[in-house]
Design an enzyme around this catalytic site. Structure first.
Site, PDB file in Angstrom:
ATOM      1  N   SER A 250       6.372  -0.332  10.067  1.00  0.00           N
ATOM      2  CA  SER A 250       5.012  -0.222   9.544  1.00  0.00           C
ATOM      3  C   SER A 250       4.813   1.191   9.021  1.00  0.00           C
ATOM      4  O   SER A 250       5.308   2.153   9.624  1.00  0.00           O
ATOM      5  CB  SER A 250       3.991  -0.506  10.659  1.00  0.00           C
TER       6      SER A 250
ATOM      7  N   HIS B 119       9.254  -3.488   3.401  1.00  0.00           N
ATOM      8  CA  HIS B 119       8.859  -3.686   2.002  1.00  0.00           C
ATOM      9  C   HIS B 119      10.078  -3.962   1.123  1.00  0.00           C
ATOM     10  O   HIS B 119      10.061  -4.842   0.263  1.00  0.00           O
ATOM     11  CB  HIS B 119       8.183  -2.426   1.447  1.00  0.00           C
TER      12      HIS B 119
ATOM     13  N   GLY C  45       4.835 -10.317   4.082  1.00  0.00           N
ATOM     14  CA  GLY C  45       5.591 -10.224   5.327  1.00  0.00           C
ATOM     15  C   GLY C  45       4.896 -10.947   6.471  1.00  0.00           C
ATOM     16  O   GLY C  45       3.666 -10.878   6.602  1.00  0.00           O
TER      17      GLY C  45
ATOM     18  N   LEU D 165       6.758   3.269   1.547  1.00  0.00           N
ATOM     19  CA  LEU D 165       7.622   2.100   1.697  1.00  0.00           C
ATOM     20  C   LEU D 165       8.678   2.275   2.788  1.00  0.00           C
ATOM     21  O   LEU D 165       9.168   3.374   3.020  1.00  0.00           O
ATOM     22  CB  LEU D 165       8.303   1.797   0.362  1.00  0.00           C
TER      23      LEU D 165
ATOM     24  N   LYS E 215       4.911  -9.961   9.323  1.00  0.00           N
ATOM     25  CA  LYS E 215       4.308  -8.884  10.126  1.00  0.00           C
ATOM     26  C   LYS E 215       2.780  -8.992  10.141  1.00  0.00           C
ATOM     27  O   LYS E 215       2.142  -8.765  11.157  1.00  0.00           O
ATOM     28  CB  LYS E 215       4.757  -7.545   9.532  1.00  0.00           C
TER      29      LYS E 215
ATOM     30  N   MET F 225       0.840  -1.199   0.000  1.00  0.00           N
ATOM     31  CA  MET F 225       0.000   0.000   0.000  1.00  0.00           C
ATOM     32  C   MET F 225       0.879   1.254   0.000  1.00  0.00           C
ATOM     33  O   MET F 225       0.403   2.356   0.276  1.00  0.00           O
ATOM     34  CB  MET F 225      -0.939  -0.011   1.208  1.00  0.00           C
TER      35      MET F 225
END
Ligand code: AMP
Length: 294
Positions: free
Chosen positions: A197, A49, A159, A45, A161, A42
């Site tokens: 994040s 990412h 990820g 970055l 995450k 999204m």
């Protein structure tokens, strides 16, 4: 600056990155490549990412990134409109990583008038992020399905995450016989343990300092497990205790669940456990997780 210099064409030492906004344009560009790794994002970055981009290039030879803030995975009260965006910076980062293709569609390109299909995994909506965010995984699964169909990557990278997202995407790919191999890569963290994040940019300096409590709570439970504890309640309790020590943190849930079914565990079984949590710091909602072995 001299006019001649300013208008001189750039000298590319590597192939220029292709930035594509239409599905048709992407299909044409993709047709010229063989193996391709896709990293759906999204945007806004960060190193989490970029590490996925590097892995995609390393393993597939060519890498594509998508940048699309997908409205259908946000509830009306969530942060869709204020989700951080900086396309120019993202492009510079992707170019520096040698990413070959970047797909940046508008909302209307992905959801044209008359769009009416959804990919639904009802079990995902019953637990963890799915229970906290109704319809979130319907939005995620549908957009990932579309991106895989548009990009047709050899492998797609996600990820750890977003642990439940990896479970959902793997199940969708398996159930719908998608040919793309789903790859999950470890969570990239800041030096103090905070999982990277895009949403960390919302945090005030005080909240940013307090946000280390998620990783501290997860590692405390992991240490308890390493010391021999196998009980789900004891692990959840340990995480809750550490979170309670941070006045700015408001936990939404703590979980010690089966890594595949995501059901809460009484006892850690042969598959180990996914320790996870969602925590609010002011209006900012953060998630994090750790996998532990039996
Ligand atoms: P997002 O832009 O937040 O949708 O994330 C795009 C992809 O990057 C997802 O597969 C995420 O799980 C992954 N990702 C986000 N943050 C991290 C991180 N800190 N470490 C590894 N992967 C991440």
């Amino acid at each position: 600056m001299g006019g001649a210099l300013a208008s001189a064409p750039p000298i590319y030492l590597v192939n220029p990155m292709d930035v594509i906004t239409t599905i048709e344009g992407f299909r044409t560009a993709r047709a010229g490549l063989g193996q391709l790794g896709l990293v759906p994002t999204m945007g806004y970055l960060h190193e989490g990412h970029l590490s996925l981009m590097r892995q995609a290039r390393r393993e597939c030879g060519a890498a594509a990134a998508s940048i699309f803030v997908n409205p259908t995975q946000f509830a009306p009260h969530e942060d869709f409109t204020r989700y951080p965006r900086d396309l120019e910076r993202d492009m510079r980062l992707l170019e520096a990583e040698g990413v070959d293709l970047v797909f940046v569609p508008e909302v209307g390109e992905m959801y044209p008038e008359g769009f009416g299909t959804a990919v639904v995994l009802p079990a995902a909506d019953e637990v963890l992020e799915g229970a906290a965010r109704p319809d979130h995984f319907r939005g995620v699964a549908t957009v990932v399905c579309k991106l895989l169909n548009i990009v047709q990557p050899t492998r797609a990278y996600f990820g750890q995450k977003d642990a439940q997202q990896t479970v959902v995407v793997r199940q969708m790919a398996r159930d719908l016989n998608m040919p793309t191999i789903i790859v999950v890569a470890p969570t990239v963290r800041e030096a103090d343990g905070l999982a990277m994040s895009s949403r960390n940019s919302y945090l005030t300096p005080e909240q940013r300092a307090a946000a280390t409590v998620l990783h501290r709570a997860l590692t405390a439970a992991r240490d308890l497990r390493a010391a021999g504890e196998r009980g789900g309640d004891a692990l959840r309790q340990r995480m809750a205790e550490v979170l309670a020590g941070e006045p700015l943190a408001r936990p939404e849930y703590v979980s010690a669940a089966d890594p595949l079914t995501l059901r809460e565990l009484d006892e850690i079984g042969p598959r180990g456990a996914l320790l996870s949590m969602a925590v609010r710091l002011g209006a900012v909602r953060l998630i994090d997780n750790l996998l532990v072995d039996l």
